[in-house]
Scaffold this active site. Structure first.
Site, mmCIF file in Angstrom:
data_model
loop_
_atom_site.group_PDB
_atom_site.id
_atom_site.type_symbol
_atom_site.label_atom_id
_atom_site.label_comp_id
_atom_site.label_asym_id
_atom_site.label_seq_id
_atom_site.Cartn_x
_atom_site.Cartn_y
_atom_site.Cartn_z
ATOM 1 C CG HIS A 69 -0.517 -4.730 9.216
ATOM 2 N ND1 HIS A 69 -0.822 -5.722 10.118
ATOM 3 C CD2 HIS A 69 -1.370 -4.912 8.172
ATOM 4 C CE1 HIS A 69 -1.809 -6.471 9.638
ATOM 5 N NE2 HIS A 69 -2.157 -5.991 8.466
ATOM 6 C CE LYS A 108 -4.150 -1.862 2.233
ATOM 7 N NZ LYS A 108 -5.084 -1.717 3.367
ATOM 8 N NE ARG A 143 -2.943 -8.968 4.767
ATOM 9 C CZ ARG A 143 -1.755 -8.385 4.769
ATOM 10 N NH1 ARG A 143 -0.730 -8.970 4.162
ATOM 11 N NH2 ARG A 143 -1.570 -7.219 5.371
ATOM 12 C CE1 TYR A 181 -4.792 -11.512 10.617
ATOM 13 C CE2 TYR A 181 -3.227 -9.734 10.933
ATOM 14 C CZ TYR A 181 -4.146 -10.386 10.156
ATOM 15 O OH TYR A 181 -4.434 -9.917 8.908
#
Length: 297
Positions: free
Chosen positions: A266, A170, A243, A275
């Site tokens: 991230h 990203k 993922r 998670y």
């Protein structure tokens, strides 16, 4: 004009993906269209919270979920932050807005056995499509790569000898991910078969269809959904669940949270901690089932 400027800002300054930019554009345009119909006088620059609240009510009446509404309002809030930045407005009408309450959905990861079953199923054939699909599954599970990142992988991004791949995440942020030796074996098989596909020399992208063109996100989703629906009874069988599986497996085996954050790409630990919460939920369930004081007499 203001919406166009905002789209240019997201595209060229923030480096958002085409998919994300289109989502913002759709949300802002939907609000503008609603305002022009619902109010006699409507101007994006002169919008007040009462008008936005009317849109929220209309979305609720349409049956939109709180999660969907929050996403749309988040788009609008970002839009007005941009207008504030370029001094088109003097205040953000959503500055004090509070998101609607939502229930957190627990994403159930695939078990290692389910992944092994799918890989065994794909390993039964050695044709181009089967080997390609196997490599896709292995990459998802071994690296935690995003679907769009996988689709955009180029031949030059992959180094089987050094056992690593370069991923463009990203906002054009690059990260280097290690590859397992087992993945490299499948990668070599795929590259040999890829050479035999007519038209393969016309594209630099790693993953192609049998017609020699770049694969697309819908196809990747279909591949994962098709095979995992056969091996798993889970409701959601998407690339994103793989993922989740990657991250959950690493954390359950004691991997450092910061390391997992970097592997996933991230920008903050907050996203990765999801998670951790998931592992706690699984541990709590196992604890209740196993603890002698919780068993009925």
């Amino acid at each position: 004009m203001l919406i166009s400027k905002f789209i240019e800002y997201l595209t060229f300054e923030r480096n958002y993906s085409v998919h994300t930019v289109n989502a913002y554009k759709t949300d802002i345009t939907a609000f503008r269209d609603f305002g022009e119909v619902a109010f006699d006088e409507f101007d994006l620059v002169q919008v007040d919270y009462v008008q936005i609240r009317s849109w929220i009510v209309a979305l609720v009446e349409e049956g939109k979920s709180n999660r969907t509404i929050n996403r749309k309002i988040s788009s609008l809030k970002t839009f007005y932050k941009f207008l504030l930045k370029i001094e088109e407005v003097s205040r953000n009408p959503l500055a004090t807005h509070r998101a609607l309450k939502t229930t957190k959905k627990l994403q159930i990861p695939f078990s290692d056995d389910e992944v092994v079953d799918v890989l065994s199923l794909l390993g039964a054939n050695k044709d181009f499509t089967s080997v390609r699909d196997r490599l896709i599954v292995e990459l998802f599970y071994a690296t935690g790569i995003r679907r769009i990142e996988l689709v955009n992988l180029k031949m030059s991004d992959v180094d089987g000898t050094a056992q690593k791949i370069k991923v463009l995440g990203k906002r054009s942020k690059e990260r280097i991910l290690p590859l397992l030796s087992t993945v490299c074996v499948t990668l070599d098989e795929y590259l040999e078969l890829r050479k035999q596909i007519q038209g393969c020399e016309n594209t630099d992208f790693l993953f192609i269809t049998s017609k020699g063109v770049k694969i697309y996100e819908t196809l990747v989703y279909r591949i994962i959904n098709t095979y995992f629906s056969k091996a798993s009874s889970k409701v959601k069988t998407s690339p994103h669940i793989l993922r989740h599986s990657f991250a959950t497996q690493l954390l359950s085996e004691g991997a450092n949270l910061n390391a997992v954050k970097e592997l996933l790409g991230h920008s903050s630990l907050a996203a990765t901690q999801v998670y951790t919460h998931q592992n706690v939920a699984q541990l709590a369930k196992a604890y209740k089932n196993a603890h002698p004081r919780n068993k009925k007499t």
